[in-house]
Design a protein around this motif. Structure first.
Motif, short mmCIF file in Angstrom:
data_model
loop_
_atom_site.label_atom_id
_atom_site.label_comp_id
_atom_site.label_asym_id
_atom_site.label_seq_id
_atom_site.Cartn_x
_atom_site.Cartn_y
_atom_site.Cartn_z
N MET A 178 2.54 8.45 6.08
CA MET A 178 1.90 7.43 5.27
C MET A 178 2.59 7.40 3.91
SD MET A 178 -2.15 6.82 4.32
CE MET A 178 -2.83 7.41 5.81
N ASP B 3 0.44 2.98 1.31
CA ASP B 3 -0.60 3.22 2.30
C ASP B 3 -1.70 4.10 1.75
OD1 ASP B 3 0.80 1.70 4.15
OD2 ASP B 3 1.78 3.46 5.05
N ASP B 4 -1.33 5.11 0.96
CA ASP B 4 -2.31 5.99 0.35
C ASP B 4 -3.23 5.22 -0.59
OD1 ASP B 4 -1.29 8.17 1.69
OD2 ASP B 4 -0.10 8.90 -0.02
N GLU C 162 -5.68 3.22 1.39
CA GLU C 162 -6.71 4.09 1.97
C GLU C 162 -7.72 4.53 0.91
OE1 GLU C 162 -9.27 6.08 4.26
OE2 GLU C 162 -7.74 4.66 4.91
#
Length: 153
Positions: free
Chosen positions: A1, A5-6, A9
């Motif tokens: 990731m 992406d982090d 999230e």
């Protein structure tokens, strides 16, 4: 990731936490208001919004925004509250096309009884949520957003 992406999230987790807290609060308010004063949360929201207005009335569009409902859902809700004699519709004196919704004396009286139940339930649920590690950060942020009481002169 990846980093992007982090970040997505983290935002998604924050949203899920906020939604969980909202669901918890909404369920407890629904239970408390229904059992004590025979109001739903959204019905209480209408009475609360109207109680905060000068003259105790609002245009239907303003009420729809205050309750986060569609115009048609707001109309159905207003009809229900009008049938219970808690609110009334009146023509705007300045614009005969405009219709205001305002609290009736019975609506004011019911709101005055419901308001402490709402506030006590909200305070209790937030205190309980503050003890849950996954909800505590959101409760802390909400507490930081609340203005401090103004001291009497």
């Amino acid at each position: 990731m990846g980093i992007a992406d982090d970040a997505v999230e983290v935002r998604a987790q924050g949203w899920r936490t906020l939604a969980a807290l909202h669901g918890l609060i909404d369920a407890e308010l629904e239970r408390g208001l229904a059992a004590s004063v025979d109001l739903s949360v959204v019905e209480y929201t209408v009475l609360d919004a109207l109680s905060r207005q000068d003259g105790w009335h609002m245009r239907m569009q303003q009420l729809a925004r205050a309750t986060a409902l569609s115009p048609s859902a707001t109309t159905r809700l207003v009809n229900r509250l009008e049938d219970r004699a808690l609110i009334a519709r009146v023509l705007c004196a300045d614009d005969r096309r405009g219709i205001y919704t305002e609290l009736t004396p019975a609506g004011r009286e019911l709101y005055e009884r419901a308001h402490p139940i709402h506030d006590e339930t909200l305070a209790r649920v937030l205190a309980e949520a503050a003890e849950q590690p996954e909800l505590a950060p959101v409760v802390e942020v909400l507490a930081a957003l609340t203005p401090a009481p103004v001291a009497a002169p």
